[in-house]
Design an enzyme around this catalytic site. Structure first.
Site: not given
Ligand SMILES: *Cc1c(COP(=O)(O)O)cnc(C)c1O
Length: 372
Positions: A47, A171, A196
């Protein structure tokens, strides 16, 4: 070293014990220590960290040009840890168009955590500065945004945040480090949903924070992850490492395919508009061209005729799959507001496309027949 080379070789040292060229997956949850508890390696309990995870973190720091990274079980877990690392009483300024689960986190969870949140249009410098407070500790933005494909000038927002004594988190999920490196533009932290593009095959959920400095932000997020437990599993870490090696190649093709589609359908009589930063018609195409290497595989299409027309197109595609998520080899289409729910501000006529790695002409043919 150029990015393509770095993506293949970052933290890719051969396994010292066996000479294996691809990394082993370390599943051990516990690591040997001395009888008096003194550590004998960098690891104690999984962890807190494990070798496969550390290898991915070193690779991510290298490709983003940062000093350190932390990987999590999901992109949202990475975001939650960034927020939970703040002192209670802190204020966070978000751009108005952000990933919808972070909006939920801001509205529903941040008050429980003793944090406050404001949304503002960070593309408007005056409005952004007016929304800052003495307690603002973090400014948070995406570019391109999901799903409106807005482009924000990241270097300008970084300067504004720093002038106000706040940190800047980007992000970077839509662009991935292959197309945009926010730390080089002045951001302090980059967040990725590695579910992604970094994973790239719709088969692993994971998230990351990459830090410009191995400083207080990193220490607090590492402590938060250790205490609250949202770590990435060794297997997820291994799959992301594997995805990273082909990321530049895939992003090149995603971007070329999306550009071809955007140009082919922009003038289609049933299309009201195509939101894609690679189009000269995009209002901030110049900013995108300055801060991105290419424009990526994500785009939104607004269909003439509203909700019914948009759903009609989504129901007629044969190659694009109706599914959420993005960033993988297969092309996906989604009537975004249907997924985001009743509080969403996404237009009803908007379809979000994640353009995959198929031949662009097949994708254009598919959309054209669905629009007909
Ligand atoms: C999918 C996504 C997230 C969240 O990610 P998860 O792996 O689904 O928790 C955050 N920001 C963006 C821009 C995303 O497309």
């Amino acid at each position: 070293m150029r990015f393509e080379t770095l993506a293949v070789h970052a933290a890719a040292e051969m396994d010292a014990a066996t000479g294996a060229v691809t990394p082993p997956i370390h599943l051990s949850t516990t690591f040997h220590h001395a009888p008096d508890g003194a550590p004998v390696s960098d690891f104690s309990y999984t962890r807190r960290g494990n070798p496969t995870q550390s290898q991915l973190e070193a690779a991510l720091a290298a490709v983003e040009g940062g000093e350190a990274a932390l990987v999590f079980g999901a992109g949202v877990a990475a975001g939650a840890a960034a927020l939970q690392s703040l002192e209670s009483g802190s204020h966070v300024l978000f751009h108005k168009d952000i990933y919808y689960t972070f909006k939920t986190m801001a509205e529903e969870f941040m008050p429980r955590w003793g944090l406050s949140a404001t949304f503002a249009d960070l593309s408007d410098g005056k409005a952004a500065r007016a929304a800052l407070r003495p307690t603002t500790r973090l400014v948070w933005a995406e570019s391109p945004t999901n799903p409106m494909m807005e482009i924000l000038d990241l270097a300008a927002i970084a300067r504004m945040a720093h002038d106000a004594g706040a940190r800047f988190l980007v992000d970077g999920t839509f662009a991935s480090p292959a197309l945009q490196r926010p730390l080089m533009l002045g951001a302090d932290v980059v967040l990725h949903s590695m579910t992604k593009y970094l994973g790239g095959h719709s088969d692993v959920q994971s998230g990351a924070l990459v830090f410009a400095k191995r400083g207080d932000l990193y220490d607090r997020a590492a402590h938060t992850r250790h205490v609250l437990g949202p770590v990435a599993s060794p297997f997820s870490s291994w799959l992301i490492l594997r995805g990273l090696r082909t990321l530049p190649c895939r992003m090149e093709r995603h971007s070329a395919n999306a550009q071809a589609i955007a140009l082919a359908i922009e003038k289609h009589p049933r299309v009201a508009s195509v939101l894609y930063p690679g189009l000269p018609s995009h209002p901030r195409h110049d900013v995108a061209a300055r801060q991105m290497k290419a424009f990526g595989g994500m785009m939104s299409i607004r269909v003439k005729g509203g909700r019914a027309a948009a759903v009609g197109v989504a129901s007629k595609v044969k190659l694009f799959l109706n599914a959420t998520s993005l960033g993988a080899v297969e092309s996906l289409i989604e009537h975004r507001i249907a997924l985001e729910g009743p509080d969403s501000t996404t237009p009803e006529d908007l379809l979000r496309l994640s353009v995959g790695l198929e031949h662009p002409d097949d994708l254009i043919d598919d959309l054209t027949q669905a629009l007909a």
